[in-house]
Design a protein around this motif. Sequence first.
Motif, PDB file in Angstrom:
ATOM      1  N   VAL A  36       0.849  -1.190   0.000  1.00  0.00           N
ATOM      2  CA  VAL A  36       0.000   0.000   0.000  1.00  0.00           C
ATOM      3  C   VAL A  36       0.885   1.240   0.000  1.00  0.00           C
ATOM      4  N   LEU A  37       0.751   2.036  -1.053  1.00  0.00           N
ATOM      5  CA  LEU A  37       1.605   3.212  -1.239  1.00  0.00           C
ATOM      6  C   LEU A  37       0.871   4.201  -2.142  1.00  0.00           C
ATOM      7  N   PRO A  38       1.029   5.508  -1.910  1.00  0.00           N
ATOM      8  CA  PRO A  38       0.390   6.483  -2.787  1.00  0.00           C
ATOM      9  C   PRO A  38       0.865   6.379  -4.234  1.00  0.00           C
ATOM     10  N   THR A  39       0.012   6.794  -5.146  1.00  0.00           N
ATOM     11  CA  THR A  39       0.391   6.816  -6.567  1.00  0.00           C
ATOM     12  C   THR A  39       1.711   7.556  -6.794  1.00  0.00           C
ATOM     13  N   PRO A  40       1.908   8.760  -6.231  1.00  0.00           N
ATOM     14  CA  PRO A  40       3.188   9.435  -6.451  1.00  0.00           C
ATOM     15  C   PRO A  40       4.364   8.687  -5.842  1.00  0.00           C
ATOM     16  N   GLY A  41       4.120   7.868  -4.813  1.00  0.00           N
ATOM     17  CA  GLY A  41       5.185   7.034  -4.262  1.00  0.00           C
ATOM     18  C   GLY A  41       5.599   5.953  -5.236  1.00  0.00           C
ATOM     19  N   VAL A  42       4.618   5.361  -5.909  1.00  0.00           N
ATOM     20  CA  VAL A  42       4.929   4.366  -6.933  1.00  0.00           C
ATOM     21  C   VAL A  42       5.687   5.024  -8.080  1.00  0.00           C
ATOM     22  N   ALA A  43       5.267   6.241  -8.463  1.00  0.00           N
ATOM     23  CA  ALA A  43       5.965   6.962  -9.527  1.00  0.00           C
ATOM     24  C   ALA A  43       7.416   7.243  -9.132  1.00  0.00           C
ATOM     25  N   PHE A  44       7.617   7.688  -7.896  1.00  0.00           N
ATOM     26  CA  PHE A  44       8.974   7.973  -7.431  1.00  0.00           C
ATOM     27  C   PHE A  44       9.843   6.725  -7.461  1.00  0.00           C
ATOM     28  N   LEU A  45       9.330   5.612  -6.947  1.00  0.00           N
ATOM     29  CA  LEU A  45      10.132   4.397  -6.877  1.00  0.00           C
ATOM     30  C   LEU A  45      10.330   3.757  -8.243  1.00  0.00           C
ATOM     31  N   THR A  46       9.415   3.978  -9.175  1.00  0.00           N
ATOM     32  CA  THR A  46       9.646   3.529 -10.553  1.00  0.00           C
ATOM     33  C   THR A  46      10.929   4.148 -11.085  1.00  0.00           C
ATOM     34  N   GLY A  47      11.109   5.424 -10.788  1.00  0.00           N
ATOM     35  CA  GLY A  47      12.326   6.100 -11.230  1.00  0.00           C
ATOM     36  C   GLY A  47      13.538   5.756 -10.396  1.00  0.00           C
ATOM     37  N   SER A  48      13.422   5.808  -9.068  1.00  0.00           N
ATOM     38  CA  SER A  48      14.597   5.631  -8.209  1.00  0.00           C
ATOM     39  C   SER A  48      15.139   4.214  -8.245  1.00  0.00           C
ATOM     40  N   LEU A  49      14.283   3.238  -8.514  1.00  0.00           N
ATOM     41  CA  LEU A  49      14.729   1.848  -8.571  1.00  0.00           C
ATOM     42  C   LEU A  49      15.082   1.404  -9.991  1.00  0.00           C
ATOM     43  N   GLY A  50      14.981   2.332 -10.944  1.00  0.00           N
ATOM     44  CA  GLY A  50      15.352   2.015 -12.319  1.00  0.00           C
ATOM     45  C   GLY A  50      14.430   1.013 -12.979  1.00  0.00           C
ATOM     46  N   ALA A  51      13.158   1.013 -12.592  1.00  0.00           N
ATOM     47  CA  ALA A  51      12.209   0.054 -13.158  1.00  0.00           C
ATOM     48  C   ALA A  51      11.811   0.443 -14.576  1.00  0.00           C
ATOM     49  N   ASP A  52      11.470  -0.565 -15.359  1.00  0.00           N
ATOM     50  CA  ASP A  52      11.013  -0.329 -16.725  1.00  0.00           C
ATOM     51  C   ASP A  52       9.577   0.156 -16.761  1.00  0.00           C
ATOM     52  N   LEU A  53       8.804  -0.223 -15.765  1.00  0.00           N
ATOM     53  CA  LEU A  53       7.438   0.257 -15.673  1.00  0.00           C
ATOM     54  C   LEU A  53       6.961   0.181 -14.231  1.00  0.00           C
ATOM     55  N   GLY A  54       5.952   0.993 -13.935  1.00  0.00           N
ATOM     56  CA  GLY A  54       5.307   0.958 -12.636  1.00  0.00           C
ATOM     57  C   GLY A  54       3.827   0.696 -12.830  1.00  0.00           C
ATOM     58  N   VAL A  55       3.203   0.086 -11.840  1.00  0.00           N
ATOM     59  CA  VAL A  55       1.763  -0.172 -11.886  1.00  0.00           C
ATOM     60  C   VAL A  55       1.164   0.255 -10.556  1.00  0.00           C
ATOM     61  N   MET A  56       0.122   1.071 -10.626  1.00  0.00           N
ATOM     62  CA  MET A  56      -0.613   1.479  -9.439  1.00  0.00           C
ATOM     63  C   MET A  56      -2.054   1.021  -9.563  1.00  0.00           C
ATOM     64  N   LEU A  57      -2.544   0.334  -8.540  1.00  0.00           N
ATOM     65  CA  LEU A  57      -3.919  -0.134  -8.503  1.00  0.00           C
ATOM     66  C   LEU A  57      -4.718   0.803  -7.610  1.00  0.00           C
ATOM     67  N   SER A  58      -5.526   1.643  -8.214  1.00  0.00           N
ATOM     68  CA  SER A  58      -6.309   2.621  -7.455  1.00  0.00           C
ATOM     69  C   SER A  58      -7.352   3.247  -8.360  1.00  0.00           C
ATOM     70  N   ALA A  59      -8.477   3.638  -7.761  1.00  0.00           N
ATOM     71  CA  ALA A  59      -9.464   4.450  -8.459  1.00  0.00           C
ATOM     72  C   ALA A  59      -9.519   5.839  -7.835  1.00  0.00           C
ATOM     73  N   SER A  60      -8.418   6.236  -7.197  1.00  0.00           N
ATOM     74  CA  SER A  60      -8.258   7.591  -6.682  1.00  0.00           C
ATOM     75  C   SER A  60      -9.402   7.974  -5.744  1.00  0.00           C
ATOM     76  N   HIS A  61     -10.161   9.022  -6.105  1.00  0.00           N
ATOM     77  CA  HIS A  61     -11.213   9.519  -5.226  1.00  0.00           C
ATOM     78  C   HIS A  61     -12.551   8.805  -5.437  1.00  0.00           C
ATOM     79  N   ASN A  62     -12.601   7.840  -6.347  1.00  0.00           N
ATOM     80  CA  ASN A  62     -13.848   7.107  -6.603  1.00  0.00           C
ATOM     81  C   ASN A  62     -14.280   6.301  -5.375  1.00  0.00           C
ATOM     82  N   PRO A  63     -15.551   5.912  -5.314  1.00  0.00           N
ATOM     83  CA  PRO A  63     -16.026   5.072  -4.194  1.00  0.00           C
ATOM     84  C   PRO A  63     -15.315   3.725  -4.163  1.00  0.00           C
ATOM     85  N   MET A  64     -15.383   3.072  -3.014  1.00  0.00           N
ATOM     86  CA  MET A  64     -14.653   1.825  -2.784  1.00  0.00           C
ATOM     87  C   MET A  64     -14.913   0.724  -3.805  1.00  0.00           C
ATOM     88  N   PRO A  65     -16.151   0.499  -4.283  1.00  0.00           N
ATOM     89  CA  PRO A  65     -16.353  -0.624  -5.210  1.00  0.00           C
ATOM     90  C   PRO A  65     -15.571  -0.518  -6.507  1.00  0.00           C
TER      91      PRO A  65
END
Length: 448
Positions: free
Chosen positions: A80-109
């Motif tokens: 569990v990590l914020p979207t910008p945290g995934v973006a940061f670690l995609t860059g800092s860890l030299g990953a080829d891609l990052g994936v974030m699972l979230s619907a942001s401000h949408n309801p839980m379902p």
Amino acid sequence: MARLFGTDGVRGLANGQLTAELALDLSVSAAHVLADRGEFSGHRPLAVVGRDTRISGQFLEAAVVAGLASAGVDVLLLGVLPTPGVAFLTGSLGADLGVMLSASHNPMPDNGIKFLARGGRKLDDAVEIAIEKRMGEPWQRPTGGKVGRVTVHAPAIDEYAAHLDSTISHRLDGLTVVLDCAEGAAHVAGPQALRDAGANVIAIHAEPDGLNINDGCGSTHLEPLRAAVLQHGADAGFALDGDSDRCLAVDHEGNVVDGDQILAVLALSLKEQGRLADNTVVATVMSNLGFVQAMRAHGVEVLQTRVGDRYVLEAMKTSGYNLGGEQSGHVILSDHATTGDGILTTLHVLERMATSGQSLQQLAGVMTRLPQVLVNVRDIDKARTDQDAVLAAAVAEEEAALQGRGRVLLRPSGTEEMVRVMVEAPTLDEAEAVAARLADVVKAQLTL
């Protein structure tokens, strides 16, 4: 067939439109498009995967990881990590891609899948189209030792929080702040980063159970934040959304400070430091006219784009600007992040308060919000919005009557047969009257 990707990834009802099968297929295709360099360079493709607190994120994470690893991609699980945290670690860890699972401000379902390219950057439309086109195509599956490995990256939160704190140069000792974590992805990283920076933090809605994300809390529901700020006598309060890529605020008296005001505070801070690129800030056409007037009064130009943080990002990238955002609270500080970041924004606003000795109310007072009225006119032919002469004449007449004291914006919806009539004027009554008259013209001229 309608495009899968919307303005911010692929979203839908989890296990409804957004199934495990779709998540797996999308991940295989994304691996082929974004990590297609391994066998030629001796480099094993690497992906990082994070999620917010929705219970559906667990099975979707499993499906995404299965797809990536089956395509020969090594995966680091960030948890569990914020979207910008995934973006940061995609860059800092030299990953080829990052994936974030979230619907942001949408309801839980709901849930969503957001892919990030190398460096943690959002995908261009062309890349999203390429991912969709390659779904379901035949491919050579790796076997044996060529399949991907899956590892938990335990330091993810600590590394992200440390990065956030490294972006400010003045500690926040003496400031008391309420942080509404929206029962979402920032419930650990947000309070940790602010406390490490010296602030006294009162965290609310920081006990997610997988079902309560965005439920009556966060940036879409500011009343609990207002109440907590007043109860604790805090200097300010900030409300994140489910994936923490945006924030809104309230001052010490509980007055709402929206994204335009936050952007104004940061723009003048950067300008004072000589760090605002070309003395320009990027905003959208929905930004309040009061924001534009205030910026120009202080020698800051405003470049306005279509609504959506992706368009703000594109404009910033194209012209080299380092500050942009939306009224909704997406603020992009591109010297430190590749996307909007609610915790980062909070830290920099608090730093401005600490260095200036001014309250958030004083800082936000640099601009006066004009009353803004938005009327949605449904069941019309939105494609004719810019072509109807009678409607154009009505808009021109209302704009002339406002004499520069306000403005009118007609914006067709991107997803429905609907036109949004937005009016700003010196008084609420005047704005409502203009909006009502124009809404009647839209109905009369564009009805299906």
